[in-house]
Design an enzyme around this catalytic site. Structure first.
Site, PDB file in Angstrom:
ATOM      1  N   GLU A   1      -0.272  -4.780  -2.108  1.00  0.00           N
ATOM      2  CA  GLU A   1       0.028  -4.907  -0.684  1.00  0.00           C
ATOM      3  C   GLU A   1      -0.168  -6.347  -0.192  1.00  0.00           C
ATOM      4  OE1 GLU A   1      -0.751  -0.348   0.756  1.00  0.00           O
ATOM      5  OE2 GLU A   1      -2.453  -1.718   0.880  1.00  0.00           O
TER       6      GLU A   1
ATOM      7  N   GLU B   1       3.717   3.533  -3.870  1.00  0.00           N
ATOM      8  CA  GLU B   1       2.696   4.325  -3.181  1.00  0.00           C
ATOM      9  C   GLU B   1       3.394   5.124  -2.092  1.00  0.00           C
ATOM     10  OE1 GLU B   1      -0.772   2.492  -1.520  1.00  0.00           O
ATOM     11  OE2 GLU B   1      -0.910   1.010  -3.126  1.00  0.00           O
TER      12      GLU B   1
END
Length: 460
Positions: A164, A359
């Site tokens: 991320e 994800e």
């Protein structure tokens, strides 16, 4: 002629986790402490010492993944397990654990993906170098990354550097980068972000120069933001958020430079992000083989709430609002499968690089009664709707997608150490303050997903 809905035979279905949320074994076999290892439990969170003890139970967990017909597992290699102080001697026992884990995946027909950094800075580098505020930490991370890539290049075909990565362009950077001292200024935020991008670029170049068979990509935490209303100021704020938090990174990953709008903002506001001679040439080496992202929800932005002095990086801190037209999870996260489709389609249309959602999931509070499987219909619907939306992006919109990895498909502590926020299709029998027996118990969603993946997702 209508496009077929059958998924590619090489499509990846699997699971994503981080080391601090799974492994446990925080102080054995030579592992050094990370910044997470010294964070205490609170009334509503656990410590990070045990997680789900996958260090000792990975065979059991991999058997469950194999039973679900998963063919990829994205793991993190813990920096402080392999190099205890982050900057010195290699811990052979640490590498040996990941050898066992990777080999166990391959034995079961599960393709490994490795993430090199998932927020858990070695404590020594946080205390001595202020984490990624220091270029010395960048150099140490690149050495670590090259070591791990060299060690696993014959067995691990897919790689990402930072989990991320766009979170390093938000205030969250001060919690995930080893930042121990400072005033949390915009200069510091931009500096840490720039340093991590330099680290990524060097490892991107290393993979492409040395290992033609490997694939490396960039990853962001994707939370698409709609204007709260059709008012022009809301539309403008949504565009600015998209450019600063997402396209700035995607452009860099694919094209090797920061976004023009972001660089204009930097120049106009005199932001010092430690740009040095030669940095642009390092960044120019980036050439992502795929664009990866996490996706859980969408938000809206209300520009009326934004202070005049707010940087676009911080807009959601002031003006982020839930979408009143969406159902939400127990944590208020908007459930938006159409947003998932839009994201995939837009990414592929913009950059013509394969897209990889690595994800996706929904957190729920759940209690096992000790006998019957948990009936988690909401989770089943969530994954079914998002997989269908992904297929629409592929077969109607034409996006090229490499796979679909769920987040934490075996229960793990959430990113904020709350075990009770469960994402898994497999229940792990522990609470925030009681390890119990850590038994793995399939939920109803396990059996649903097993049936879906047995036919490669074609029947959804």
């Amino acid at each position: 002629m209508a496009a077929t809905r059958k998924m590619p035979q090489t499509f990846f279905w699997g699971n994503s986790v981080s080391s601090m949320q799974t492994e446990g074994a925080w102080n054995i076999d030579g592992k050094g402490p990370s910044v997470y290892d010294v964070r205490p439990a609170t009334a509503t969170t656990s410590d990070w010492h045990d997680a789900i003890d996958e260090y000792h139970r990975y065979d059991e967990d991999l058997d469950l993944m194999q039973a679900m017909h998963m063919n990829m597992y994205r793991i993190q290699v813990s920096w402080s397990r392999v190099i205890p102080d982050g900057d010195g001697a290699v811990n052979a026992q640490g590498l040996a654990f990941y050898d066992r884990l990777v080999d166990a995946m391959l034995k079961r027909g599960i393709t490994p993906m490795i993430c090199l950094y998932h927020f858990d800075m070695p404590l020594a580098l946080a205390q001595n170098e202020n984490g990624f505020m220091s270029r010395h930490t960048v150099e140490a991370f690149v050495r670590f990354g090259k070591l791990v890539i060299d060690h696993f290049a014959d067995r691990v075909p897919y790689w990402i550097t930072f989990n991320e990565h766009n979170l390093y362009f938000t205030d969250e950077v001060f919690n995930i980068s080893g930042y121990e001292t400072g005033d949390k200024s915009l200069n510091d935020l931009y500096t840490i972000f720039h340093h991590t991008m330099l680290a990524h670029a060097q490892l991107d170049a290393y993979v492409h120069d040395k290992y033609a068979q490997l694939k490396i990509g960039g990853m962001v935490a994707a939370t698409p933001v709609y204007p709260a209303t059709p008012k022009p100021n809301d539309v403008l704020a949504a565009q600015q958020l998209d450019q600063f938090l997402y396209q700035n990174l995607n452009e860099a990953f694919v094209q090797g430079h920061y976004d023009h709008q972001v660089l204009t903002y930097v120049a106009q506001h005199g932001i010092d992000y430690d740009l040095q001679v030669g940095d642009d040439e390092i960044l120019a080496q980036m050439h992502a083989d795929f664009l990866a992202f996490s996706y859980y929800q969408t938000l809206t932005i209300n520009a009326d709430k934004l202070p005049a002095t707010a940087a676009p990086n911080d807009y959601l801190n002031y003006g982020g609002e839930a979408n009143r037209f969406l159902a939400t999870s127990e944590w208020g996260w908007g459930i938006d499968p159409i947003g998932f489709r839009r994201l995939i389609t837009d990414l592929y249309n913009r950059y013509q690089v394969p897209v990889f959602p690595i994800e996706n999931g929904i957190g729920c509070r759940e209690q096992w009664d000790g006998e019957q499987p948990i009936q988690d219909d909401l989770r089943i619907k969530y994954h079914a709707d998002h997989i269908k939306a992904m297929k629409d992006a592929m077969f109607i919109d034409g996006a090229k997608v490499l796979g679909y990895l769920g987040w934490g498909l075996i229960d793990i502590p959430s990113s904020h150490a709350d075990v009770e926020k469960r994402y898994g299709v497999v229940y792990v029998n522990r609470s925030n303050h009681d390890l119990k027996d850590l038994r793995r118990v399939p939920k109803q969603s396990f059996y649903w997903l097993k049936a879906v993946l047995a036919k490669n997702g074609d029947e959804l």
